[in-house]
Design an enzyme around this catalytic site. Structure first.
Site, PDB file in Angstrom:
ATOM      1  CB  CYS A  33      -0.892   0.010   1.236  1.00 10.79           C
ATOM      2  SG  CYS A  33       0.083  -0.027   2.740  1.00 10.79           S
ATOM      3  CB  CYS A 103      -1.906  -2.775   8.505  1.00  7.54           C
ATOM      4  SG  CYS A 103      -3.093  -2.671   7.154  1.00  7.54           S
TER       5      CYS A 103
HETATM    6 FE1  FES Z   1      -1.158   0.324   4.371  1.00  8.95          FE
HETATM    7 FE2  FES Z   1      -2.575  -0.578   6.282  1.00  8.95          FE
HETATM    8  S1  FES Z   1      -3.245  -0.196   4.277  1.00  8.95           S
HETATM    9  S2  FES Z   1      -0.475  -0.274   6.291  1.00  8.95           S
END
Ligand code: FES
Length: 145
Positions: A33, A103
């Site tokens: 992400c 995450c």
């Molecule tokens: Fe990136 Fe949670 S979506 S660390």
């Protein structure tokens, strides 16, 4: 979707900030992400973590996992801190939704990266600690963030 503990740590994150004279600093990025977490550890002469602070540029789950992980490593020895895995962090938060499991990996990796930095600065080897693959504090990439 989120447990009360996750919401609590997201809304009132503990130990946000920097430690200026940190013993070790680790910065990691999540390839999935693009979120970033930086962990600062203050470790005393007996190898006990006296203080942990973090800065996270990321989602709510990343903020909550970094917050609780700073609490979990404080007062621990380095070996004990290695047991603060993403699984342990998730358990402490009463779970994360499946799409947010990655995450919690950031927190584990940030702790490891900070410990690696501490070990390198002190010329020691920490048993069971492997070189973090995603420490973006090395090299020039840091400028991009
Ligand atoms: Fe990136 Fe949670 S979506 S660390």
């Amino acid at each position: 979707m989120y447990s009360e503990k996750v919401m609590d740590h997201f809304n009132n994150p503990r130990n946000v900030g920097e430690i200026e004279d940190a013993s070790g600093v680790g910065t990691v990025g999540n390839a999935k992400c693009g979120d970033i977490m930086r962990m600062y550890l203050k470790i005393d002469d007996n190898g006990v973590i006296q203080e942990a602070k973090f800065k996270t540029f990321g989602c709510g789950a990343a903020v909550a996992t970094s917050s609780i992980s700073t609490e979990m490593v404080t007062g621990k020895t380095i070996q004990e801190a290695l047991e603060v895995t993403n699984k342990a962090v998730m358990e402490a938060l009463d779970g994360l939704p499946p799409v947010k499991v990655h995450c919690s990996l950031l927190a584990e990796e940030a702790i490891h990266a900070a410990l690696w930095d501490y070990a390198e600065k002190n010329g020691i080897k920490i048993e069971g600690l492997e070189k973090p693959k995603a420490d973006i504090s090395e090299g020039e990439e840091e400028e991009d963030y």
